[in-house]
Design a protein around this motif. Sequence first.
Motif, PDB file in Angstrom:
ATOM      1  N   UNK A  80       0.780 -11.297   0.598  1.00  0.00           N
ATOM      2  CA  UNK A  80      -0.643 -10.928   0.553  1.00  0.00           C
ATOM      3  C   UNK A  80      -1.027  -9.901   1.614  1.00  0.00           C
ATOM      4  N   UNK A  81      -0.485 -10.047   2.829  1.00  0.00           N
ATOM      5  CA  UNK A  81      -0.819  -9.103   3.901  1.00  0.00           C
ATOM      6  C   UNK A  81      -0.366  -7.692   3.543  1.00  0.00           C
ATOM      7  N   UNK A  82       0.831  -7.570   2.997  1.00  0.00           N
ATOM      8  CA  UNK A  82       1.379  -6.262   2.653  1.00  0.00           C
ATOM      9  C   UNK A  82       0.676  -5.658   1.438  1.00  0.00           C
ATOM     10  N   UNK A  83       0.441  -6.457   0.406  1.00  0.00           N
ATOM     11  CA  UNK A  83      -0.183  -5.916  -0.804  1.00  0.00           C
ATOM     12  C   UNK A  83      -1.625  -5.494  -0.543  1.00  0.00           C
ATOM     13  N   UNK A  84      -2.321  -6.241   0.318  1.00  0.00           N
ATOM     14  CA  UNK A  84      -3.691  -5.877   0.668  1.00  0.00           C
ATOM     15  C   UNK A  84      -3.727  -4.502   1.331  1.00  0.00           C
ATOM     16  N   UNK A  85      -2.714  -4.241   2.150  1.00  0.00           N
ATOM     17  CA  UNK A  85      -2.645  -2.970   2.868  1.00  0.00           C
ATOM     18  C   UNK A  85      -2.235  -1.830   1.926  1.00  0.00           C
ATOM     19  N   UNK A  86      -1.363  -2.135   0.970  1.00  0.00           N
ATOM     20  CA  UNK A  86      -0.829  -1.110   0.077  1.00  0.00           C
ATOM     21  C   UNK A  86      -1.786  -0.724  -1.045  1.00  0.00           C
ATOM     22  N   UNK A  87      -2.627  -1.657  -1.464  1.00  0.00           N
ATOM     23  CA  UNK A  87      -3.437  -1.469  -2.663  1.00  0.00           C
ATOM     24  C   UNK A  87      -4.264  -0.190  -2.627  1.00  0.00           C
ATOM     25  N   UNK A  88      -5.020   0.007  -1.556  1.00  0.00           N
ATOM     26  CA  UNK A  88      -5.911   1.161  -1.483  1.00  0.00           C
ATOM     27  C   UNK A  88      -5.131   2.474  -1.480  1.00  0.00           C
ATOM     28  N   UNK A  89      -4.054   2.541  -0.698  1.00  0.00           N
ATOM     29  CA  UNK A  89      -3.250   3.758  -0.619  1.00  0.00           C
ATOM     30  C   UNK A  89      -2.599   4.073  -1.963  1.00  0.00           C
ATOM     31  N   UNK A  90      -2.062   3.044  -2.606  1.00  0.00           N
ATOM     32  CA  UNK A  90      -1.398   3.235  -3.893  1.00  0.00           C
ATOM     33  C   UNK A  90      -2.387   3.731  -4.938  1.00  0.00           C
ATOM     34  N   UNK A  91      -3.597   3.172  -4.927  1.00  0.00           N
ATOM     35  CA  UNK A  91      -4.632   3.613  -5.854  1.00  0.00           C
ATOM     36  C   UNK A  91      -4.984   5.078  -5.607  1.00  0.00           C
ATOM     37  N   UNK A  92      -5.143   5.458  -4.349  1.00  0.00           N
ATOM     38  CA  UNK A  92      -5.517   6.834  -4.015  1.00  0.00           C
ATOM     39  C   UNK A  92      -4.456   7.832  -4.471  1.00  0.00           C
ATOM     40  N   UNK A  93      -3.178   7.521  -4.208  1.00  0.00           N
ATOM     41  CA  UNK A  93      -2.096   8.412  -4.633  1.00  0.00           C
ATOM     42  C   UNK A  93      -2.008   8.476  -6.164  1.00  0.00           C
ATOM     43  N   UNK A  94      -2.273   7.347  -6.822  1.00  0.00           N
ATOM     44  CA  UNK A  94      -2.234   7.319  -8.287  1.00  0.00           C
ATOM     45  C   UNK A  94      -3.338   8.195  -8.872  1.00  0.00           C
ATOM     46  N   UNK A  95      -4.520   8.120  -8.287  1.00  0.00           N
ATOM     47  CA  UNK A  95      -5.646   8.937  -8.756  1.00  0.00           C
ATOM     48  C   UNK A  95      -5.330  10.424  -8.576  1.00  0.00           C
ATOM     49  N   UNK A  96      -4.749  10.788  -7.437  1.00  0.00           N
ATOM     50  CA  UNK A  96      -4.354  12.187  -7.213  1.00  0.00           C
ATOM     51  C   UNK A  96      -3.343  12.625  -8.267  1.00  0.00           C
ATOM     52  N   UNK A  97      -2.380  11.761  -8.570  1.00  0.00           N
ATOM     53  CA  UNK A  97      -1.370  12.078  -9.582  1.00  0.00           C
ATOM     54  C   UNK A  97      -1.974  12.307 -10.954  1.00  0.00           C
ATOM     55  N   UNK A  98      -3.029  11.554 -11.299  1.00  0.00           N
ATOM     56  CA  UNK A  98      -3.683  11.728 -12.592  1.00  0.00           C
ATOM     57  C   UNK A  98      -4.312  13.111 -12.718  1.00  0.00           C
TER      58      UNK A  98
END
Length: 345
Positions: A80-98
Amino acid sequence: MCCSHAATDSKLPAAPIAEASYSHFFRRFHTPYAVLGHDLTLRQGVFALFFVFCLTPWASPPMALALGLLLAQTLGNPFSTHTRRLTQKLLQFSVIGLGFGMNAQAAVAAGKEGVLFTVASISGTLLLGYFIGKWLGLGRQVVHLISCGTAICGGSAIAAVGPVLRAKDEEMSVALGTVFVLNALALFAFPPIGHILAMTQNQFGLWCAIAIHDTSSVVGAAAAYGDQALQVATTVKLARALWIIPVSVGTALLFKQQGVKVKIPYFILGFVAAMLLNTFVPVAKPLGPVLVQLAKIGLTATLFFIGAGLSVKVVRSVGIRPYILGVLLWLVISTASLFVILHAA
Protein backbone atom coordinates in the motif's frame (compact mmCIF):
# COMPACT_ATOMS: atom_id res chain seq x y z
CA MET A 1 -36.72 -33.22 24.80
CA CYS A 2 -33.33 -34.40 26.04
CA CYS A 3 -32.46 -35.88 22.69
CA SER A 4 -33.50 -32.66 21.04
CA HIS A 5 -31.24 -30.62 23.36
CA ALA A 6 -28.37 -33.01 22.76
CA ALA A 7 -28.77 -32.73 19.01
CA THR A 8 -28.90 -28.95 19.22
CA ASP A 9 -25.88 -28.76 21.54
CA SER A 10 -23.84 -30.97 19.23
CA LYS A 11 -24.27 -28.39 16.46
CA LEU A 12 -23.20 -25.36 18.52
CA PRO A 13 -19.42 -25.61 17.97
CA ALA A 14 -19.90 -25.66 14.16
CA ALA A 15 -19.92 -21.86 13.76
CA PRO A 16 -16.74 -21.23 15.80
CA ILE A 17 -15.01 -24.09 13.95
CA ALA A 18 -16.07 -22.61 10.60
CA GLU A 19 -14.83 -19.16 11.66
CA ALA A 20 -11.54 -20.63 12.82
CA SER A 21 -11.08 -22.48 9.52
CA TYR A 22 -11.92 -19.30 7.60
CA SER A 23 -9.43 -17.31 9.69
CA HIS A 24 -6.76 -20.00 9.29
CA PHE A 25 -7.25 -20.01 5.52
CA PHE A 26 -6.58 -16.27 5.22
CA ARG A 27 -3.75 -16.40 7.78
CA ARG A 28 -1.84 -18.59 5.34
CA PHE A 29 -1.74 -15.72 2.86
CA HIS A 30 0.01 -13.51 5.45
CA THR A 31 2.55 -16.13 6.54
CA PRO A 32 6.06 -15.43 5.15
CA TYR A 33 7.82 -18.20 3.22
CA ALA A 34 11.49 -18.27 2.26
CA VAL A 35 11.83 -17.94 -1.53
CA LEU A 36 15.32 -17.53 -3.04
CA GLY A 37 16.60 -16.02 0.17
CA HIS A 38 13.67 -13.60 0.57
CA ASP A 39 10.64 -13.78 2.85
CA LEU A 40 7.52 -13.58 0.68
CA THR A 41 3.84 -14.06 1.46
CA LEU A 42 1.11 -15.63 -0.66
CA ARG A 43 -0.82 -12.35 -0.76
CA GLN A 44 2.24 -10.66 -2.25
CA GLY A 45 2.23 -13.39 -4.89
CA VAL A 46 -1.48 -12.86 -5.60
CA PHE A 47 -0.89 -9.10 -5.88
CA ALA A 48 1.98 -9.72 -8.33
CA LEU A 49 -0.16 -12.08 -10.46
CA PHE A 50 -3.03 -9.58 -10.62
CA PHE A 51 -0.61 -6.78 -11.48
CA VAL A 52 1.07 -8.77 -14.27
CA PHE A 53 -2.37 -9.64 -15.69
CA CYS A 54 -3.20 -5.91 -15.77
CA LEU A 55 -0.20 -5.40 -18.07
CA THR A 56 -1.56 -7.85 -20.64
CA PRO A 57 -3.91 -7.07 -23.57
CA TRP A 58 -6.70 -9.09 -21.88
CA ALA A 59 -7.07 -6.59 -19.02
CA SER A 60 -9.35 -3.56 -19.40
CA PRO A 61 -9.44 -0.52 -17.05
CA PRO A 62 -12.74 -1.60 -15.41
CA MET A 63 -11.40 -5.14 -14.95
CA ALA A 64 -8.20 -3.81 -13.36
CA LEU A 65 -10.21 -1.69 -10.94
CA ALA A 66 -12.40 -4.69 -10.10
CA LEU A 67 -9.33 -6.86 -9.38
CA GLY A 68 -7.91 -4.14 -7.14
CA LEU A 69 -11.21 -3.85 -5.25
CA LEU A 70 -11.38 -7.64 -4.86
CA LEU A 71 -7.87 -7.70 -3.42
CA ALA A 72 -8.59 -4.78 -1.08
CA GLN A 73 -11.70 -6.46 0.39
CA THR A 74 -10.07 -9.88 0.90
CA LEU A 75 -6.29 -10.11 1.31
CA GLY A 76 -5.52 -6.41 1.44
CA ASN A 77 -2.81 -4.52 -0.43
CA PRO A 78 0.62 -5.74 0.76
CA PHE A 79 2.38 -2.83 -0.95
CA SER A 80 0.00 0.00 0.00
CA THR A 81 2.79 2.47 0.83
CA HIS A 82 4.48 1.94 -2.54
CA THR A 83 1.32 1.90 -4.67
CA ARG A 84 0.03 5.07 -3.02
CA ARG A 85 3.27 6.79 -3.98
CA LEU A 86 3.32 5.38 -7.53
CA THR A 87 -0.31 6.00 -8.46
CA GLN A 88 -0.14 9.74 -9.12
CA LYS A 89 3.15 9.57 -11.06
CA LEU A 90 2.00 6.62 -13.15
CA LEU A 91 -1.25 8.42 -14.00
CA GLN A 92 0.62 11.58 -15.02
CA PHE A 93 3.04 9.71 -17.31
CA SER A 94 0.12 7.75 -18.80
CA VAL A 95 -1.78 10.95 -19.58
CA ILE A 96 1.32 12.42 -21.27
CA GLY A 97 1.65 9.23 -23.33
CA LEU A 98 -1.97 9.53 -24.51
CA GLY A 99 -1.05 12.91 -26.00
CA PHE A 100 1.01 11.11 -28.65
CA GLY A 101 -2.21 9.69 -30.08
CA MET A 102 -4.02 12.99 -30.49
CA ASN A 103 -4.24 15.71 -33.09
CA ALA A 104 -3.86 19.32 -31.93
CA GLN A 105 -6.54 20.77 -34.25
CA ALA A 106 -9.11 18.17 -33.19
CA ALA A 107 -8.21 18.76 -29.54
CA VAL A 108 -8.74 22.52 -29.86
CA ALA A 109 -12.15 21.91 -31.42
CA ALA A 110 -13.11 19.53 -28.60
CA GLY A 111 -11.80 21.96 -25.99
CA LYS A 112 -13.89 24.82 -27.38
CA GLU A 113 -17.01 22.67 -27.29
CA GLY A 114 -16.45 21.80 -23.63
CA VAL A 115 -15.45 25.20 -22.27
CA LEU A 116 -18.98 26.52 -21.62
CA PHE A 117 -19.97 23.25 -19.93
CA THR A 118 -16.81 23.49 -17.83
CA VAL A 119 -17.41 27.03 -16.56
CA ALA A 120 -21.10 26.43 -15.81
CA SER A 121 -20.60 23.03 -14.15
CA ILE A 122 -17.65 24.08 -11.96
CA SER A 123 -19.33 27.22 -10.61
CA GLY A 124 -22.69 25.45 -10.23
CA THR A 125 -21.15 22.45 -8.40
CA LEU A 126 -19.22 24.61 -5.93
CA LEU A 127 -22.32 26.67 -5.14
CA LEU A 128 -24.61 23.66 -4.83
CA GLY A 129 -22.04 21.87 -2.67
CA TYR A 130 -21.98 24.78 -0.25
CA PHE A 131 -25.76 24.68 0.32
CA ILE A 132 -26.06 20.87 0.50
CA GLY A 133 -23.10 20.71 2.90
CA LYS A 134 -24.70 23.34 5.11
CA TRP A 135 -27.97 21.37 5.10
CA LEU A 136 -26.11 18.17 6.07
CA GLY A 137 -24.22 19.95 8.84
CA LEU A 138 -20.78 19.07 7.45
CA GLY A 139 -17.65 21.08 8.17
CA ARG A 140 -16.94 23.88 5.73
CA GLN A 141 -13.54 22.52 4.70
CA VAL A 142 -14.76 18.97 4.00
CA VAL A 143 -17.62 20.40 1.93
CA HIS A 144 -15.25 22.56 -0.11
CA LEU A 145 -12.84 19.66 -0.70
CA ILE A 146 -15.57 17.29 -1.91
CA SER A 147 -17.14 20.05 -4.05
CA CYS A 148 -13.78 20.86 -5.67
CA GLY A 149 -13.10 17.17 -6.27
CA THR A 150 -16.50 16.78 -7.94
CA ALA A 151 -16.29 20.03 -9.90
CA ILE A 152 -12.77 19.76 -11.31
CA CYS A 153 -10.76 16.53 -11.30
CA GLY A 154 -11.27 14.43 -8.19
CA GLY A 155 -8.22 13.50 -6.13
CA SER A 156 -5.92 15.89 -8.01
CA ALA A 157 -8.12 18.86 -7.14
CA ILE A 158 -8.43 17.75 -3.51
CA ALA A 159 -4.65 17.31 -3.27
CA ALA A 160 -4.15 20.81 -4.68
CA VAL A 161 -6.82 22.62 -2.67
CA GLY A 162 -6.18 20.77 0.64
CA PRO A 163 -2.88 22.50 1.48
CA VAL A 164 -4.39 25.87 0.50
CA LEU A 165 -7.20 25.22 3.01
CA ARG A 166 -4.67 23.88 5.52
CA ALA A 167 -7.05 20.92 5.77
CA LYS A 168 -6.42 18.23 8.38
CA ASP A 169 -5.42 14.69 7.35
CA GLU A 170 -8.83 13.36 8.42
CA GLU A 171 -10.63 15.93 6.24
CA MET A 172 -8.44 15.05 3.26
CA SER A 173 -9.07 11.33 3.81
CA VAL A 174 -12.84 11.83 3.98
CA ALA A 175 -12.90 13.84 0.75
CA LEU A 176 -10.57 11.46 -1.11
CA GLY A 177 -12.46 8.38 0.10
CA THR A 178 -15.79 9.82 -1.07
CA VAL A 179 -14.47 10.74 -4.50
CA PHE A 180 -12.62 7.46 -5.09
CA VAL A 181 -15.66 5.32 -4.27
CA LEU A 182 -17.85 7.34 -6.65
CA ASN A 183 -15.14 7.13 -9.32
CA ALA A 184 -15.23 3.35 -9.11
CA LEU A 185 -19.02 3.36 -9.57
CA ALA A 186 -18.80 5.73 -12.55
CA LEU A 187 -16.19 3.64 -14.33
CA PHE A 188 -18.56 0.66 -14.37
CA ALA A 189 -21.85 2.54 -14.83
CA PHE A 190 -21.14 5.11 -17.54
CA PRO A 191 -20.28 2.92 -20.60
CA PRO A 192 -23.50 0.82 -20.35
CA ILE A 193 -25.57 4.01 -19.91
CA GLY A 194 -23.88 5.51 -22.97
CA HIS A 195 -24.76 2.44 -25.07
CA ILE A 196 -28.36 2.34 -23.79
CA LEU A 197 -28.82 6.00 -24.77
CA ALA A 198 -27.01 5.44 -28.11
CA MET A 199 -24.63 8.33 -27.37
CA THR A 200 -22.11 9.26 -30.04
CA GLN A 201 -18.39 8.99 -29.33
CA ASN A 202 -18.17 12.77 -29.03
CA GLN A 203 -21.17 13.02 -26.69
CA PHE A 204 -19.93 10.26 -24.41
CA GLY A 205 -16.39 11.66 -24.22
CA LEU A 206 -17.73 15.09 -23.28
CA TRP A 207 -20.09 13.60 -20.67
CA CYS A 208 -17.27 11.60 -19.08
CA ALA A 209 -15.02 14.65 -18.87
CA ILE A 210 -17.68 16.68 -17.07
CA ALA A 211 -19.47 14.10 -14.92
CA ILE A 212 -16.67 11.78 -13.71
CA HIS A 213 -14.30 13.05 -11.05
CA ASP A 214 -10.79 11.64 -11.54
CA THR A 215 -8.82 11.74 -14.78
CA SER A 216 -8.01 8.04 -14.39
CA SER A 217 -11.69 7.01 -14.34
CA VAL A 218 -12.58 9.49 -17.10
CA VAL A 219 -9.94 8.00 -19.40
CA GLY A 220 -10.83 4.44 -18.35
CA ALA A 221 -14.55 4.85 -19.07
CA ALA A 222 -13.93 6.68 -22.35
CA ALA A 223 -11.38 4.09 -23.51
CA ALA A 224 -13.99 1.37 -22.96
CA TYR A 225 -16.39 3.31 -25.23
CA GLY A 226 -14.07 4.07 -28.15
CA ASP A 227 -10.96 5.89 -29.39
CA GLN A 228 -12.77 9.10 -30.37
CA ALA A 229 -14.51 9.24 -27.00
CA LEU A 230 -11.09 8.81 -25.37
CA GLN A 231 -9.63 11.75 -27.31
CA VAL A 232 -12.52 14.08 -26.50
CA ALA A 233 -12.69 13.03 -22.85
CA THR A 234 -8.94 13.40 -22.22
CA THR A 235 -8.69 16.81 -23.90
CA VAL A 236 -11.73 18.32 -22.18
CA LYS A 237 -10.82 16.80 -18.81
CA LEU A 238 -7.28 18.19 -18.88
CA ALA A 239 -8.54 21.60 -19.93
CA ARG A 240 -10.91 21.33 -16.98
CA ALA A 241 -8.04 20.36 -14.67
CA LEU A 242 -6.35 23.71 -15.36
CA TRP A 243 -9.13 25.26 -13.29
CA ILE A 244 -7.29 23.90 -10.26
CA ILE A 245 -5.18 27.06 -10.39
CA PRO A 246 -7.92 29.77 -10.27
CA VAL A 247 -10.04 27.69 -7.85
CA SER A 248 -7.04 27.26 -5.51
CA VAL A 249 -6.34 31.01 -5.62
CA GLY A 250 -10.03 31.71 -5.01
CA THR A 251 -10.01 29.26 -2.09
CA ALA A 252 -7.08 31.08 -0.48
CA LEU A 253 -8.97 34.38 -0.77
CA LEU A 254 -12.35 32.97 0.31
CA PHE A 255 -10.94 31.21 3.38
CA LYS A 256 -8.55 34.13 4.05
CA GLN A 257 -5.46 31.93 3.92
CA GLN A 258 -2.15 33.71 3.49
CA GLY A 259 1.32 32.46 2.61
CA VAL A 260 0.15 29.26 0.88
CA LYS A 261 1.46 27.78 -2.38
CA VAL A 262 -0.84 26.78 -5.23
CA LYS A 263 0.08 23.45 -6.87
CA ILE A 264 0.16 23.70 -10.67
CA PRO A 265 -0.58 20.48 -12.63
CA TYR A 266 2.54 20.64 -14.82
CA PHE A 267 1.90 17.22 -16.38
CA ILE A 268 -0.83 18.86 -18.48
CA LEU A 269 1.93 20.81 -20.24
CA GLY A 270 3.57 17.45 -21.01
CA PHE A 271 0.31 16.24 -22.54
CA VAL A 272 0.09 19.37 -24.73
CA ALA A 273 3.75 18.99 -25.78
CA ALA A 274 3.16 15.33 -26.74
CA MET A 275 0.09 16.29 -28.75
CA LEU A 276 1.98 19.05 -30.61
CA LEU A 277 4.87 16.68 -31.38
CA ASN A 278 2.46 14.09 -32.76
CA THR A 279 0.70 16.70 -34.92
CA PHE A 280 3.56 18.81 -36.27
CA VAL A 281 6.74 16.66 -36.04
CA PRO A 282 6.65 13.85 -38.64
CA VAL A 283 9.59 12.01 -37.03
CA ALA A 284 7.59 11.54 -33.82
CA LYS A 285 4.53 9.98 -35.50
CA PRO A 286 5.89 6.40 -35.78
CA LEU A 287 6.47 6.40 -32.01
CA GLY A 288 2.89 7.49 -31.34
CA PRO A 289 1.11 4.10 -31.41
CA VAL A 290 3.78 2.50 -29.18
CA LEU A 291 3.65 5.30 -26.60
CA VAL A 292 -0.15 5.36 -26.61
CA GLN A 293 -0.26 1.59 -26.01
CA LEU A 294 2.20 1.95 -23.11
CA ALA A 295 0.07 4.81 -21.74
CA LYS A 296 -3.08 2.65 -21.82
CA ILE A 297 -1.23 -0.13 -19.99
CA GLY A 298 -0.04 2.42 -17.43
CA LEU A 299 -3.60 3.65 -16.96
CA THR A 300 -4.86 0.10 -16.41
CA ALA A 301 -2.15 -0.47 -13.77
CA THR A 302 -3.08 2.86 -12.14
CA LEU A 303 -6.70 1.78 -11.74
CA PHE A 304 -5.58 -1.54 -10.24
CA PHE A 305 -3.54 0.40 -7.65
CA ILE A 306 -6.50 2.70 -6.90
CA GLY A 307 -8.86 -0.25 -6.42
CA ALA A 308 -6.35 -2.03 -4.17
CA GLY A 309 -6.36 1.02 -1.89
CA LEU A 310 -10.14 1.10 -1.38
CA SER A 311 -10.48 -1.26 1.58
CA VAL A 312 -13.63 -1.67 3.66
CA LYS A 313 -11.88 0.29 6.41
CA VAL A 314 -11.36 3.25 4.06
CA VAL A 315 -14.96 3.15 2.85
CA ARG A 316 -16.43 2.90 6.36
CA SER A 317 -14.18 5.59 7.82
CA VAL A 318 -15.77 8.24 5.61
CA GLY A 319 -19.20 8.12 7.27
CA ILE A 320 -22.57 8.50 5.59
CA ARG A 321 -22.98 12.30 5.33
CA PRO A 322 -19.96 13.00 3.08
CA TYR A 323 -21.18 10.20 0.78
CA ILE A 324 -24.63 11.83 0.66
CA LEU A 325 -23.02 15.13 -0.34
CA GLY A 326 -20.83 13.44 -2.95
CA VAL A 327 -23.68 11.38 -4.41
CA LEU A 328 -26.11 14.32 -4.60
CA LEU A 329 -23.52 16.53 -6.32
CA TRP A 330 -22.59 13.71 -8.67
CA LEU A 331 -26.21 12.95 -9.59
CA VAL A 332 -26.97 16.61 -10.28
CA ILE A 333 -23.90 17.26 -12.42
CA SER A 334 -24.15 13.97 -14.33
CA THR A 335 -27.87 14.22 -15.13
CA ALA A 336 -27.79 17.95 -15.92
CA SER A 337 -24.75 17.62 -18.21
CA LEU A 338 -26.25 14.51 -19.86
CA PHE A 339 -29.48 16.40 -20.61
CA VAL A 340 -27.61 19.37 -22.09
CA ILE A 341 -25.28 17.17 -24.18
CA LEU A 342 -28.08 15.03 -25.59
CA HIS A 343 -30.24 18.06 -26.47
CA ALA A 344 -27.50 20.36 -27.73
CA ALA A 345 -27.91 21.37 -31.31
